[in-house]
Write an enzyme that holds these catalytic residues in place. Structure first.
Site, mmCIF file in Angstrom:
data_model
loop_
_atom_site.group_PDB
_atom_site.id
_atom_site.type_symbol
_atom_site.label_atom_id
_atom_site.label_comp_id
_atom_site.label_asym_id
_atom_site.label_seq_id
_atom_site.Cartn_x
_atom_site.Cartn_y
_atom_site.Cartn_z
ATOM 1 N N LYS A 1 71.169 -57.686 45.655
ATOM 2 C CA LYS A 1 69.865 -57.467 45.017
ATOM 3 C C LYS A 1 69.585 -55.978 44.921
ATOM 4 O O LYS A 1 69.186 -55.477 43.865
ATOM 5 C CB LYS A 1 68.785 -58.175 45.841
ATOM 6 C CG LYS A 1 67.466 -58.314 45.122
ATOM 7 C CD LYS A 1 66.418 -58.989 46.024
ATOM 8 C CE LYS A 1 66.648 -60.485 46.131
ATOM 9 N NZ LYS A 1 65.775 -61.110 47.152
ATOM 10 N N ARG B 1 62.024 -57.349 50.578
ATOM 11 C CA ARG B 1 62.934 -58.405 50.130
ATOM 12 C C ARG B 1 64.305 -58.229 50.762
ATOM 13 O O ARG B 1 64.825 -57.128 50.860
ATOM 14 C CB ARG B 1 63.078 -58.336 48.608
ATOM 15 C CG ARG B 1 61.783 -58.077 47.906
ATOM 16 C CD ARG B 1 61.974 -57.671 46.459
ATOM 17 N NE ARG B 1 62.533 -58.728 45.643
ATOM 18 C CZ ARG B 1 62.910 -58.556 44.385
ATOM 19 N NH1 ARG B 1 62.809 -57.355 43.810
ATOM 20 N NH2 ARG B 1 63.423 -59.556 43.708
ATOM 21 N N GLY C 1 67.569 -68.458 48.484
ATOM 22 C CA GLY C 1 66.615 -69.053 49.408
ATOM 23 C C GLY C 1 66.968 -68.912 50.874
ATOM 24 O O GLY C 1 66.293 -69.461 51.721
ATOM 25 N N MET D 1 67.127 -66.099 52.771
ATOM 26 C CA MET D 1 66.276 -65.183 53.521
ATOM 27 C C MET D 1 65.042 -64.876 52.681
ATOM 28 O O MET D 1 65.091 -64.911 51.460
ATOM 29 C CB MET D 1 67.054 -63.937 53.887
ATOM 30 C CG MET D 1 67.891 -64.177 55.132
ATOM 31 S SD MET D 1 69.039 -62.869 55.456
ATOM 32 C CE MET D 1 70.268 -63.178 54.218
ATOM 33 N N ARG E 1 71.186 -61.082 38.849
ATOM 34 C CA ARG E 1 72.431 -61.375 39.555
ATOM 35 C C ARG E 1 73.283 -62.190 38.608
ATOM 36 O O ARG E 1 72.776 -62.733 37.615
ATOM 37 C CB ARG E 1 72.164 -62.138 40.850
ATOM 38 C CG ARG E 1 71.467 -63.466 40.620
ATOM 39 C CD ARG E 1 71.095 -64.121 41.947
ATOM 40 N NE ARG E 1 70.196 -65.240 41.688
ATOM 41 C CZ ARG E 1 69.287 -65.676 42.543
ATOM 42 N NH1 ARG E 1 69.133 -65.090 43.699
ATOM 43 N NH2 ARG E 1 68.521 -66.694 42.258
ATOM 44 N N HIS F 1 64.181 -74.578 43.682
ATOM 45 C CA HIS F 1 65.185 -74.468 44.739
ATOM 46 C C HIS F 1 66.195 -75.603 44.638
ATOM 47 O O HIS F 1 67.409 -75.391 44.665
ATOM 48 C CB HIS F 1 64.477 -74.496 46.096
ATOM 49 C CG HIS F 1 65.393 -74.490 47.270
ATOM 50 N ND1 HIS F 1 65.788 -75.655 47.898
ATOM 51 C CD2 HIS F 1 66.032 -73.481 47.902
ATOM 52 C CE1 HIS F 1 66.607 -75.349 48.886
ATOM 53 N NE2 HIS F 1 66.778 -74.040 48.910
ATOM 54 N N SER G 1 111.341 -80.925 46.385
ATOM 55 C CA SER G 1 109.912 -81.128 46.187
ATOM 56 C C SER G 1 109.290 -81.276 47.569
ATOM 57 O O SER G 1 109.572 -82.232 48.282
ATOM 58 C CB SER G 1 109.672 -82.381 45.346
ATOM 59 O OG SER G 1 108.296 -82.623 45.242
ATOM 60 N N CYS H 1 104.482 -81.379 45.851
ATOM 61 C CA CYS H 1 103.700 -82.479 45.313
ATOM 62 C C CYS H 1 102.741 -82.917 46.409
ATOM 63 O O CYS H 1 102.934 -82.603 47.570
ATOM 64 C CB CYS H 1 104.600 -83.621 44.867
ATOM 65 S SG CYS H 1 105.615 -84.315 46.167
ATOM 66 N N TYR I 1 107.065 -75.021 40.314
ATOM 67 C CA TYR I 1 105.980 -75.894 39.868
ATOM 68 C C TYR I 1 105.147 -76.393 41.039
ATOM 69 O O TYR I 1 105.557 -76.326 42.195
ATOM 70 C CB TYR I 1 106.532 -77.092 39.084
ATOM 71 C CG TYR I 1 107.236 -78.128 39.935
ATOM 72 C CD1 TYR I 1 106.556 -79.263 40.376
ATOM 73 C CD2 TYR I 1 108.571 -77.986 40.302
ATOM 74 C CE1 TYR I 1 107.188 -80.224 41.164
ATOM 75 C CE2 TYR I 1 109.210 -78.927 41.080
ATOM 76 C CZ TYR I 1 108.518 -80.047 41.512
ATOM 77 O OH TYR I 1 109.129 -80.984 42.290
#
Ligand code: ADP
Ligand code: MG
Ligand code: MG
Length: 938
Positions: free
Chosen positions: A24, A93, A102, A104, A339, A455, A813, A881, A901
């Protein structure tokens, strides 16, 4: 000795230094420096916070420095802190390097006291406004700086509203607000055990300390843990002290929040909400329902034009969608915060492609700005559009996706029920930061108040959970554990479905369907494929799965599990016949019935994947998995025996009755006779006996096959070598299907892989069968097969013997699930049900290794196996895999270690494609020599 610099004005702070100034603060500096209208202010750095947390007190010189900077604000604004004629008011702030919505809190209107309030009254000549500002300050200061809970304040507010007959805060008169402020002051004195400090510098000092302390508050700590925010990502919070501007100074004032583009669809229009004559928190807290930004174009055209200019400047500077807060004070637009916008997956993808097209960002940026896991949302279920359920109510579509679950009215219950395995929907009037654990637990969130930027909406969107907000038709009675929607009453535990895409709320469960690919996603993933070095395969077991995987952009099938086909209800009896066979001849006859079925399946899959490789894994699980459990069989056998006995007794019943009651009515005798005859026929046919015998035989077999530890027992290649005819049938099915496709002109690239291998000798034996069958089938069909033979690597010994395995195997694999179990010596279920959660909580293990590939242990084994395997066979193809195949960290690992892969479940293919591109952008690697030489193989 020079004192360290802890404070930066918005004009001097480095807009890129989020670690020092917080997000911020850095953005307030950046916005000031690119010429946006930001109220003057300064940032107290995170370094000061860390110093405070370490020493348990503010750095010695800090308050002197703060005073100097407040003087700076006084010069810029012409107002005076603590002045009773021209007071300067500020907000305090918090803000750390990572955005934690939300988490702080902010104190507004700081600097008010009995004296400055008079100044404000005199200056504004608006007592309503001044008292409103004052009561807000008293509550926020009490709550945040002194830790007084909201309840007492809320109760006082309710009482005053009731007394004055007001429904909304805005209806309260100046006198009522004054009364309220006085009540708040009394609450402060009572709960904090002291008067609210009159000295504005004392107010400021206490507030700064409170913000610093909140960094280690429970909510903030929980949030960081949940989102894995480490000190390297955000360390401490900064404090931003910012001159107050007021959106509640009349009808030429307003406050709002906006996104530079729609966070729900990505559409390039300002999206947001505003409230005339209100203060910022009114929008965020969702207490009044605001108007859409579009309405501003008519209501305040000149300011709307300024807002568009603001949007353009923000995007040109940040080259990213921004989520900003603004306030209009008496016709002057101020930007209070910006932001990077949190968007859903659809919007992220759409804006990536659009901004790239507009020249705002590069292709590389378009690919890297999206967290691959977000794409999962695109493939989340949507409500089946053909459903006929009428909605109970409609709220705002605050976060897309659909979910069903049991209604719960508070976060703790949600958490408790979810732990029991229930799916729940958290239903609240509005949510607050302290409800966060309920969000984690719930499938979706429904609120009766608040807008699309409330919120609830913001947090749900961030988590990718469906949310319907502002659903005013629902009246919630938390005490009574129920809610009313018109005539309908919902009790806690009732099931509802919410659709965050439309805002609808429905009773009961509604079936859902999968989402579809859209153009921008296809474009973006096309770019990803161009960049990536890893190929992304899918795990698919049926022709339908294969088609779907191809639709998701899979470049082949990396794992086709044949046992899924065995479990088909039509085949299972044949499979059981094979298992029950006592002789080789009997088993062969069952296998002969299975052969055409498997062949047809493989053909379907090959056709769906034409030209792309398809890796078929030979039978892996232990046989007993295809049989019912012993307890199930015992139960059924017991029931059948009872039935037999009952049938027997009933059959005897007519004779008995006639003997003991010769006066039995005629029709009775007749119907009993009929029953007796049909039961006789039934017994004659021995249907019951056959059913019983079959189960008894199954039970004997189940006992025979029972193992102490089946996962380490007779399964995989071990089973295949004990009963070679099973693998022979499967290999034949694969090769014949391939030969038939080839004859029909369909290009196929079958691969066979052997599970559970621990020694090269096992592979050699299976390979011998493959070779014999291959030449036979090639000769018979007059075709040459493009075929590959390989090994699963999922046993620790296989890793250690990789050099020898690679003499036979053309590819490896890695089955990372079994390999993880084997490496840790954990059985997955036992670990996850018993001790893993505790291990992670206590920090003994950082992650669940079954979710996140354990690079240090399992990964190390894989590295060795690849190195040794390629030592023998330089062109050895390597992949993984299993579930890890779709997990971005594992994909980065595979990329960095020269894998060819990854293979994952179809819905994760898009995630893997994007992650594979990001891995290449993060650490470029050239394609392995083999892939260059043989571009068609994986
Ligand atoms: P959050 O991190 O929760 O967004 P903020 O610091 O942005 O907290 O503040 C909460 C609310 O207070 C926001 O609506 C914001 O716009 C408003 N606000 C903060 N500072 C000021 C200020 N100097 N003037 C007017 N409103 C402010
Ligand atoms: Mg906040
Ligand atoms: Mg804010």
């Amino acid at each position: 000795m020079s004192t360290p610099k802890f404070i930066y004005t918005f004009e001097e702070g480095d807009g890129n230094d989020r670690m020092l100034l917080g997000g911020k603060g850095a953005n307030l500096c950046a916005m000031t420096q690119i010429g946006l209208n930001v109220p003057p202010g300064f940032v107290i750095s995170t370094a000061a916070c860390l110093a405070y947390l370490q020493d348990q007190r503010l750095p010695a010189t800090l308050m002197t420095d703060v005073r100097a900077h407040v003087s700076g604000l006084e010069r810029k604004t012409g107002k005076v802190f603590g002045s009773a004629t021209n007071p300067l008011l500020v907000s305090v702030r918090s803000g750390s390097a990572m955005s934690m919505p939300g988490m702080m809190d902010t104190i507004l209107n700081l600097g008010l006291n009995a004296g400055t309030l008079q100044g404000l009254l005199a200056q504004t000549r608006n007592p309503r406004f001044a008292w409103d500002a004052y009561r807000r300050f008293v509550q926020l200061f009490g709550k945040i700086a002194m830790g007084i809970s909201d309840e007492a304040f809320d109760a006082a507010m309710v009482a005053i509203k009731k007394k004055h007959g007001a429904v909304h805060d805005v209806e309260l008169t100046a006198a009522a607000l004054q009364e309220l402020a006085e009540a708040f002051l009394a609450i402060h004195q009572e709960q904090a055990g002291r008067l609210l400090p009159e000295d504005p510098y004392e107010q400021l000092e206490l507030s700064i300390e409170a913000v610093f302390r909140s960094w280690n508050g429970k909510r903030a700590v929980d949030y960081r843990r949940q989102f894995r925010i480490t000190p390297a990502m955000a360390n401490g919070t900064a404090v931003n002290v910012c001159t107050m501007v007021f959106g509640n100074m009349g009808n030429d004032s307003a406050t709002g929040v906006g996104f530079t583009r729609s966070p729900g669809t990505g559409e390039n229009v300002i999206y947001g909400e505003y409230l005339v004559n209100a203060q910022g928190e009114d929008v965020v807290a969702g207490i009044r329902t605001p108007k859409p930004i579009a309405a501003m174009a008519e209501e305040m055209p000149e300011l709307y034009r300024q807002l568009v200019a603001l949007r353009d400047k923000l995007e040109a500077h940040y080259r990213e969608v921004q989520d900003f807060e603004f306030t209009i004070e008496r016709g002057r637009l101020y930007c209070l915060q910006t932001r990077n916008g949190k968007m859903n997956a659809k919007a992220m993808v759409t804006t990536s492609v659009a901004m790239c097209g507009e020249g705002l960002i590069s292709r590389e940026r378009a690919l890297t700005r999206i967290n691959p896991l977000l794409l999962e949302q695109l493939l989340v279920p949507q409500l089946d559009p053909t459903h006929k359920v009428a909605a109970l109510a409609q709220g705002l579509p605050a976060s897309p996706g659909a979910a069903s679950g049991r209604v719960v009215f508070d976060a703790d219950t949600a958490e408790g029920q979810a732990r029991e395995g229930e799916r729940v929907i958290l239903v609240r009037e509005e949510t607050k930061p302290e409800d966060i654990h309920g969000f984690f637990a719930a499938q979706g969130i429904l609120t009766s108040r608040g807008g699309k930027t409330s919120h609830a909406a913001v947090v749900a969107r961030g988590m990718g959970k469906p949310c319907v907000s502002g659903c005013a038709a629902i009246e919630i009675d938390v005490r009574g554990r129920m809610a009313k929607v018109g005539e309908t009453v919902l009790h806690e535990g009732d099931i509802i479905t919410i659709d965050g895409t439309t805002g609808n709320v429905y009773p009961g469960t509604i079936p859902t369907i999968e989402a579809r690919f859209f153009d921008e996603l296809a474009t973006l993933l096309g770019w990803a494929d161009e960049v990536a070095r890893l190929e992304v395969m899918a795990n698919a077991d049926t022709p339908r799965d294969a088609e779907r995987a191809r639709g998701y952009g899979a470049m082949g099938i990396g794992l086709c599990r044949t046992e899924r086909m065995f479990n088909d209800p039509q085949r299972l009896p044949v499979v059981q016949e094979m298992i029950l066979a006592d002789t080789l001849a009997e088993r062969r006859s069952a296998l002969e019935k299975l052969l055409p079925m498997q062949r047809a399946d493989f053909k379907g899959i090959f056709q769906a994947m034409a030209e792309l490789p398809v890796t078929v894994r030979l039978l892996d699980p232990p046989m007993h998995e295809f049989l019912p459990t012993a307890s199930q069989l015992e139960f059924e056998i017991g029931q059948l025996r009872n039935l037999q006995r009952a049938a027997h007794s009933i059959a005897e019943l007519p004779d008995m009755l006639q003997i003991f009651d010769p006066d039995l009515p005629r029709d009775y005798v007749e119907s009993l006779g009929k029953l007796q005859r049909s039961l006789g026929e039934y017994r004659e046919a021995k249907r019951g006996d056959a059913a019983l015998e079959r189960r008894e035989a199954l039970l004997r077999k189940v006992h025979q096959l029972s193992e102490v530890n089946p996962m380490l027992g007779h399964r995989g290649v071990r089973l295949g070598l004990s009963y070679p005819e099973i693998y022979e049938m499967q290999i034949r099915a694969v090769l014949e299907a391939a030969a038939e496709c080839t004859s029909e002109g369909i290009a196929v690239r079958p691969e066979i892989m052997v599970p559970q291998v621990c020694t090269a000798e096992e592979l050699k034996r299976v390979k011998a069968t493959v070779d014999v069958l291959r030449s036979e089938i090639e000769a018979r069909h007059g075709v040459k097969l493009d075929f590959r033979f390989g090994s699963m690597v999922e046993v620790v010994r296989a890793c250690m013997r990789a050099a020898a395995l690679a003499e036979v195997a053309e590819f490896f694999s890695f089955g990372t699930n079994d390999l993880t179990q084997a490496t840790f010596s954990f059985s997955r279920e036992d670990a996850e049900n018993k001790f893993l959660p505790q291990y992670i909580e206590d920090g003994i293990l950082r992650d669940n290794p079954f979710e996140i590939l354990d690079v240090l242990g399992v990964g190390r084994l894989m590295q060795l196996a690849v190195e040794w395997g390629r030592g023998t066979r330089p062109g050895l193809v390597v992949g993984i895999c299993g579930e890890h195949g779709g997990q971005p960290e594992a994909i980065h690992f595979c990329h960095q270690n020269g894998f060819d892969y990854v293979s994952c479940s179809a819905p994760r293919v898009p995630i893997a494609r994007l992650a594979a591109a990001q891995a290449q952008l993060a650490a470029p690697r050239s394609r392995p020599a083999r892939a260059e030489a043989v571009p068609t193989s994986h």
